[in-house]
Design a protein around this motif. Structure first.
Motif, short mmCIF file in Angstrom:
data_model
loop_
_atom_site.label_atom_id
_atom_site.label_comp_id
_atom_site.label_asym_id
_atom_site.label_seq_id
_atom_site.Cartn_x
_atom_site.Cartn_y
_atom_site.Cartn_z
N UNK A 32 -12.24 -42.92 14.34
CA UNK A 32 -11.72 -41.82 13.53
C UNK A 32 -12.38 -40.49 13.91
N UNK A 33 -13.70 -40.50 13.98
CA UNK A 33 -14.43 -39.26 14.30
C UNK A 33 -14.11 -38.79 15.71
N UNK A 34 -14.02 -39.72 16.65
CA UNK A 34 -13.75 -39.34 18.03
C UNK A 34 -12.33 -38.79 18.19
N UNK A 35 -11.37 -39.32 17.45
CA UNK A 35 -10.01 -38.78 17.51
C UNK A 35 -9.99 -37.35 16.94
N UNK A 36 -10.75 -37.13 15.87
CA UNK A 36 -10.83 -35.78 15.30
C UNK A 36 -11.48 -34.82 16.30
N UNK A 37 -12.54 -35.27 16.97
CA UNK A 37 -13.19 -34.43 17.98
C UNK A 37 -12.22 -34.13 19.11
N UNK A 38 -11.44 -35.14 19.53
CA UNK A 38 -10.45 -34.93 20.61
C UNK A 38 -9.42 -33.89 20.21
N UNK A 39 -8.99 -33.92 18.95
CA UNK A 39 -8.00 -32.93 18.48
C UNK A 39 -8.59 -31.53 18.48
N UNK A 40 -9.83 -31.41 18.03
CA UNK A 40 -10.45 -30.08 17.96
C UNK A 40 -10.86 -29.56 19.33
N UNK A 41 -11.07 -30.45 20.31
CA UNK A 41 -11.49 -29.93 21.62
C UNK A 41 -10.32 -29.48 22.48
N UNK A 42 -9.08 -29.69 22.01
CA UNK A 42 -7.92 -29.24 22.79
C UNK A 42 -7.91 -27.73 23.00
N UNK A 43 -8.11 -26.89 21.97
CA UNK A 43 -8.20 -25.45 22.23
C UNK A 43 -9.35 -25.11 23.16
N UNK A 44 -10.46 -25.86 23.06
CA UNK A 44 -11.63 -25.57 23.89
C UNK A 44 -11.33 -25.79 25.37
N UNK A 45 -10.56 -26.84 25.70
CA UNK A 45 -10.30 -27.10 27.11
C UNK A 45 -9.39 -26.00 27.71
N UNK A 46 -8.49 -25.46 26.88
CA UNK A 46 -7.67 -24.33 27.36
C UNK A 46 -8.55 -23.11 27.63
N UNK A 47 -9.48 -22.83 26.72
CA UNK A 47 -10.36 -21.68 26.89
C UNK A 47 -11.23 -21.84 28.14
N UNK A 48 -11.77 -23.04 28.34
CA UNK A 48 -12.62 -23.28 29.50
C UNK A 48 -11.81 -23.12 30.79
N UNK A 49 -10.62 -23.74 30.83
CA UNK A 49 -9.79 -23.63 32.02
C UNK A 49 -9.37 -22.20 32.31
N UNK A 50 -8.98 -21.48 31.26
CA UNK A 50 -8.52 -20.11 31.44
C UNK A 50 -9.64 -19.19 31.92
N UNK A 51 -10.84 -19.37 31.36
CA UNK A 51 -11.98 -18.55 31.81
C UNK A 51 -12.29 -18.83 33.27
N UNK A 52 -12.31 -20.12 33.66
CA UNK A 52 -12.65 -20.49 35.03
C UNK A 52 -11.65 -19.94 36.03
N UNK A 53 -10.36 -19.94 35.66
CA UNK A 53 -9.31 -19.54 36.60
C UNK A 53 -8.90 -18.08 36.45
N UNK A 54 -9.58 -17.33 35.58
CA UNK A 54 -9.27 -15.91 35.44
C UNK A 54 -7.97 -15.62 34.73
N UNK A 55 -7.50 -16.57 33.92
CA UNK A 55 -6.28 -16.35 33.16
C UNK A 55 -6.60 -15.63 31.85
N UNK A 56 -5.53 -15.26 31.13
CA UNK A 56 -5.73 -14.81 29.75
C UNK A 56 -6.27 -15.98 28.95
N UNK A 57 -7.22 -15.71 28.06
CA UNK A 57 -7.89 -16.79 27.35
C UNK A 57 -6.93 -17.63 26.52
N UNK A 58 -5.84 -17.04 26.04
CA UNK A 58 -4.89 -17.75 25.20
C UNK A 58 -3.66 -18.26 25.98
N UNK A 59 -3.78 -18.33 27.31
CA UNK A 59 -2.70 -18.83 28.15
C UNK A 59 -2.56 -20.34 27.94
N UNK A 60 -1.40 -20.78 27.46
CA UNK A 60 -1.16 -22.19 27.16
C UNK A 60 -0.33 -22.89 28.24
#
Length: 240
Positions: A210-238
């Motif tokens: 249960x806790x790990x599924x909740x963490x997985x759901x909350x880390x979805x925005x984080x992975x977009x932010x990390x990817x966008x920062x690394x690749x020089x995209x807009x931070x909110x690029x989905x």
């Protein structure tokens, strides 16, 4: 060395956003892995609605390791992610050896002795915590090595299958949830079987999932932010 060679060398060692992100992901992975191993000996009760489940204290920290490997898989590919998983297993083995040294060095090496302030009571408490942690560390190494590799392979499979589609959210969640369920079953069974009642084993597995599924759901925005920062995209690029 001429000016042109010096300029080339300077360009070769310039720190980029992508390199900074790789260092961040590896750091997040290693810190979370160590914290999870050291704190999982403590069990907590989570009250979720009318349901009460047991959860090792290191569960949230361990969930963050999957954010790190998924980000590395997305940005640098499967080989980088599997390399980080392998290094993580080696670091856990090294950590276990160093903990054993801290526990038993005085008994093994005649030239080492505790200080006067280190009483038998303090030694007993120290051993009580870290000796239990060693069993969990072995269980964690087994569960982590299998589940983290499965996570990387599932993520890479969907990354290739869905190339060109906006499915990062999907592969992040499906790979993390599947591998976390596998991890919980292996880790709890190997780490706690025989030390707590069978009913508690089921509660621990359910609580971790249960806790790990909740963490997985909350880390979805984080992975977009990390990817966008690394690749020089807009931070909110989905996209992607």
């Amino acid at each position: 060395m001429d000016d042109q060679s010096e300029q080339s060398l300077h360009l070769d060692v310039r720190l980029t956003r992508k390199t900074m992100t790789l260092f961040f992901c590896i750091g997040l992975f290693m810190v979370s892995l160590v914290i999870a191993a050291l704190t999982s000996v403590k069990l907590e009760q989570f009250h979720i609605g009318g349901l009460t489940v047991l959860v090792p204290a290191g569960t949230i920290a361990f969930g963050l390791t999957y954010l790190a490997t998924d980000a590395i898989s997305e940005i640098w590919g499967r080989s980088y992610a599997l390399c980080v998983v392998l290094v993580g297993m080696v670091m856990r083995l090294l950590m276990m050896v160093l903990i054993l040294y801290a526990l038993y060095a005085e008994q093994v090496f005649p030239f080492i002795s505790p200080t006067e302030g280190w009483t038998e009571e303090r030694q007993a408490a120290f051993v009580s915590v870290f000796q239990a942690g060693n069993r969990l560390n072995i269980a964690g190494m087994l569960a982590f090595g299998i589940s983290a590799s499965v996570d990387v392979l599932i993520f890479h499979y969907f990354q290739k299958r869905d190339a060109g589609k906006n499915r990062l959210w999907f592969r992040n969640n499906i790979s993390t949830i599947a591998s976390q369920i596998l991890n919980s079953i292996i880790f709890i069974s190997a780490g706690f079987l025989g030390t707590v009642p069978l009913a508690a084993i089921g509660s621990l597995i359910l609580g971790q999932v249960i806790i790990k599924i909740l963490v997985a759901a909350f880390d979805t925005p984080a992975i977009y932010l990390i990817r966008n920062f690394a690749e020089g995209r807009r931070l909110l690029d989905l996209r992607g």
